[in-house]
Design a protein around this motif. Structure first.
Motif, mmCIF file in Angstrom:
data_model
loop_
_atom_site.group_PDB
_atom_site.id
_atom_site.type_symbol
_atom_site.label_atom_id
_atom_site.label_comp_id
_atom_site.label_asym_id
_atom_site.label_seq_id
_atom_site.Cartn_x
_atom_site.Cartn_y
_atom_site.Cartn_z
ATOM 1 N N ARG A 20 20.125 -6.655 -17.808
ATOM 2 C CA ARG A 20 20.658 -7.007 -19.124
ATOM 3 C C ARG A 20 21.125 -5.736 -19.820
ATOM 4 O O ARG A 20 20.630 -4.637 -19.561
ATOM 5 C CB ARG A 20 19.620 -7.723 -19.965
ATOM 6 C CG ARG A 20 18.327 -6.938 -20.140
ATOM 7 C CD ARG A 20 17.314 -7.718 -20.951
ATOM 8 N NE ARG A 20 17.723 -7.832 -22.346
ATOM 9 C CZ ARG A 20 17.279 -8.770 -23.177
ATOM 10 N NH1 ARG A 20 16.425 -9.684 -22.734
ATOM 11 N NH2 ARG A 20 17.681 -8.801 -24.426
ATOM 12 N N THR B 209 26.955 -13.877 -21.486
ATOM 13 C CA THR B 209 25.900 -13.979 -22.483
ATOM 14 C C THR B 209 25.067 -15.224 -22.212
ATOM 15 O O THR B 209 25.455 -16.102 -21.431
ATOM 16 C CB THR B 209 26.492 -14.070 -23.896
ATOM 17 O OG1 THR B 209 27.219 -15.304 -24.006
ATOM 18 C CG2 THR B 209 27.425 -12.905 -24.177
ATOM 19 N N ASP C 153 21.911 -4.343 -23.701
ATOM 20 C CA ASP C 153 21.862 -4.557 -25.149
ATOM 21 C C ASP C 153 22.874 -3.624 -25.800
ATOM 22 O O ASP C 153 22.755 -2.398 -25.711
ATOM 23 C CB ASP C 153 20.466 -4.246 -25.700
ATOM 24 C CG ASP C 153 19.425 -5.188 -25.123
ATOM 25 O OD1 ASP C 153 19.750 -6.384 -24.955
ATOM 26 O OD2 ASP C 153 18.308 -4.750 -24.837
ATOM 27 N N GLU D 221 24.709 -2.573 -29.355
ATOM 28 C CA GLU D 221 24.536 -2.695 -30.797
ATOM 29 C C GLU D 221 25.688 -3.472 -31.414
ATOM 30 O O GLU D 221 26.852 -3.230 -31.105
ATOM 31 C CB GLU D 221 24.452 -1.300 -31.430
ATOM 32 C CG GLU D 221 24.084 -1.334 -32.909
ATOM 33 C CD GLU D 221 23.901 0.053 -33.487
ATOM 34 O OE1 GLU D 221 23.756 0.148 -34.710
ATOM 35 O OE2 GLU D 221 23.892 1.021 -32.705
ATOM 36 N N VAL E 65 23.724 -9.743 -26.313
ATOM 37 C CA VAL E 65 23.176 -9.238 -25.054
ATOM 38 C C VAL E 65 23.940 -9.883 -23.905
ATOM 39 O O VAL E 65 24.197 -11.090 -23.921
ATOM 40 C CB VAL E 65 21.673 -9.567 -24.947
ATOM 41 C CG1 VAL E 65 21.130 -9.144 -23.592
ATOM 42 C CG2 VAL E 65 20.912 -8.907 -26.081
#
Length: 652
Positions: free
Chosen positions: A93, A63, A95, A97, A101
């Motif tokens: 990257r 991260t 993402d 939920e 990230v």
């Protein structure tokens, strides 16, 4: 902890503190690491820095906050920098939920195969996995290559150790430059290691010799304690004539070399600032333009008045030496290990300078002339019955070609000429006895660019070196090896008949190249020469015959072919190891002689190094014999100099 002199303890390689190391799991590698000083990650964060953060996390993804912690910056700055890597296509990257990230490298292979540097600061050891050429060249400036592992190209690991003598001889102007080089290859700063390096650098500048206004030699110490607790304890009464002050003493001029060596052994190299003799003037000017690095060598020598030019064969050490002779401007004695080199030096002097041929004298077994510029062999110059002739001349400069010869007992007397400017030349000033310190104490410290810098600049062609492990194909020879021991076993492995077949294969594969084949044993040399229909040059070959064969090997072009005068293959024994200039040798094959020194391996590889064209070196080692270890040991020194070495198993 301090000693009686007020300096940090450490005249021995490992002090008491350094012996307390963590276990073999590398637990001490971060013991004194210092985080980066910057508060914000640079906008152009490199992919390598991101790889370092992943390695520190021991995860393939991270991260922004994790990267920020590892790089010593803010989370916002790290997020922006990682976004730039994403935009460049180096990083992806993900993402998720309800989760932070995460970032990961787009090229996973680069992460798996990139260079890794692990530091054990208390042991002063550096382990490098898959090192780049830059890293190896940098480390060679201040560390000693201890061992290598791995056999496949690109997988070799290197173990370096930083010793006292490596710091003392490091080619830097000050401790800050040395520490800067150290930081350039290590993953982070190590205060303990840097403090030790600085202490050792300081030790190399605590004693100096200088010439008093009244003409005698003075030893000066940086403090009264150093004079009393180091110099007085390690020097005999006949080395110092009398004290001058609490920090100075009058030195017996005949004992200068002994004083320098004794203090070196005590952990304090001596700076030599004496006013050296210049000798009677000699008319000589350089006619060849120096390369920038050669001019730097000469300038550094004139500033120090002594030193050893260290560079690969083909880097122009001889031309730089001739420029030094012209700059000093005094009568010069040049010492060489062989008559062939003496003759070659005369030719080089005439080609690259304005020296009068009548001012050049040769002094060896064939002729004995002492002139303003005299070229003599070490053996002759060291004999009592000839020594007085050299001592009677006011030489301004002594040049030691193949400088490692000053460490051999039979040649050591030539190193007593301490009142002169002293210049050494050597590609690899290393001897198997580990006495390279004698070169630096008796002649001077190293001067020269590292090999890799010359390769990268295109001044010298980097050789391609390959160790080829040859199997036994003759049952009788293999049985003879199994039954033998000691030197006889080494000889049988060296003369493995399968090597002749391999030689034929290599020469056929490179039939357009001029080739040198190196051997150790006369019988083996004769057998290979017969099989290849090539001349064999050994110590038994008369001097005039050697000279003619070397001349024919150098011959090039249509004229040489039409005259039937050229040679494409030469089989040579140790007479070809040192300094013989064969600029058109494009291929070297070491068929035997793997029990020799690391220096010998470098010299043989170096016979193909020159400014242009390809350069190939093959080392033949009998598989399953001691030759495997010998080959790796010899080639390891080339690896330290920035040369890539690969290994191949020849098919049964």
């Amino acid at each position: 902890m301090t000693d009686e002199t007020g300096d940090s303890a450490g005249s021995d390689e490992e002090g008491p503190v350094d012996e307390r190391v963590d276990g073999g799991d590398g637990g001490d590698s971060d013991a004194d690491a210092v985080p980066d000083d910057s508060e914000d990650a640079p906008e152009d964060l490199s992919i390598d820095r991101f790889h370092e953060a992943l390695e520190a996390e021991e995860r393939p993804v991270a991260t922004a906050s994790e990267v920020a912690r590892r790089l010593g910056t803010t989370q916002a700055a790290a997020r922006d920098a990682l976004g730039a890597l994403v935009d460049r296509g180096d990083v992806d990257r993900l993402d998720v939920e309800a989760d932070p990230v995460v970032f990961y490298p787009r090229d996973w292979g680069a992460l798996a195969s990139r260079e890794r540097v692990v530091v054990f600061p208390k042991r002063r050891e550096i382990v490098v996995d898959r090192p780049t050429q830059y890293t190896r060249a940098r480390l060679s400036q201040f560390a000693n290559l201890v061992d290598t592992t791995g056999t496949e190209p690109g997988t070799r690991g290197y173990l370096y150790r930083i010793r006292q003598e490596d710091v003392w001889a490091a080619p830097f102007d000050d401790a800050d430059a040395l520490v800067g080089a150290l930081r350039s290859v290590l993953p982070r700063r190590y205060e303990h290691l840097e403090a030790w390096v600085r202490d050792q650098w300081r030790r190399a500048h605590r004693f100096r010799l200088y010439t008093h206004a009244d003409g005698y030699v003075v030893l000066e110490a940086a403090s009264e304690n150093l004079m009393g607790n180091v110099a007085d304890q390690h020097l005999d009464d006949d080395h110092l004539r009398a004290p001058i002050s609490d920090t100075e003493a009058w030195v017996n001029e005949d004992a200068v070399a002994v004083v320098k060596r004794a203090l070196y052994d005590a952990g304090y190299p001596v700076e030599d600032d004496r006013d050296l003799e210049t000798g009677d003037p000699v008319e000589i000017d350089l006619t060849t333009e120096l390369r920038d690095y050669q001019q730097t060598w000469v300038d550094q020598f004139l500033d120090r008045k002594s030193g050893v030019y260290v560079g690969p064969p083909g880097s122009g050490k001889t031309v730089a030496a001739i420029a030094t002779i012209a700059a000093v401007g005094g009568e010069t004695l040049i010492l060489v290990p062989s008559r062939e080199l003496a003759d070659q030096w005369r030719e080089e002097l005439l080609e690259h300078s304005t020296v009068d041929p009548a001012d050049i004298g040769l002094y060896h077994g064939g002729t004995k002339e002492v002139r303003p510029v005299t070229i003599a062999t070490y053996q002759i110059a060291g004999m009592d019955r000839h020594r007085s002739l050299f001592d009677s001349r006011e030489w301004g400069l002594i040049c030691f070609d193949e400088a490692h010869h000053v460490t051999a007992p039979v040649y050591s007397r030539t190193a007593e000429l301490q009142s002169k400017h002293r210049l050494g030349l050597s590609a690899t000033p290393v001897s198997e006895t580990g006495s390279e310190e004698e070169i630096y104490t008796l002649i001077g410290g190293p001067i020269g660019a590292d090999w890799d810098a010359l390769f990268e600049a295109g001044f010298v062609q980097e050789p391609e070196v390959e160790i080829r492990y040859v199997p036994w194909r003759d049952e009788l020879a293999e049985s003879e090896y199994a039954a033998a021991d000691g030197r006889e076993r080494r000889r049988v492995a060296a003369e493995n008949p399968a090597k002749i077949e391999e030689l034929r294969y290599l020469l056929a594969a490179h039939r357009d190249k001029k080739a040198l084949v190196f051997v150790e044993y006369l019988d083996h040399g004769n057998a290979i020469a017969d099989a290849l229909d090539a001349p064999f040059i050994s110590g038994e070959t008369p001097h005039h015959e050697r000279a003619e064969l070397f001349r024919r090997f150098r011959a090039e072009g249509a004229d040489a072919e039409d005259a039937g005068d050229d040679l494409d293959v030469l089989v040579v024994s140790r007479v070809g190891d040192e300094g013989i200039d064969l600029p058109n040798a494009e291929l070297a094959v070491v068929a035997s002689g793997l029990g020799g020194s690391r220096r010998q391996g470098s010299q043989r590889a170096g016979r193909t190094m020159r400014p242009t064209g390809s350069a190939l070196v093959y080392v033949l080692a009998t598989r399953g014999s001691s030759e495997e270890e010998f080959a790796q040991r010899q080639m390891r020194h080339l690896g330290r100099k920035g040369v890539r070495v690969r290994e191949t198993n020849v098919a049964e």
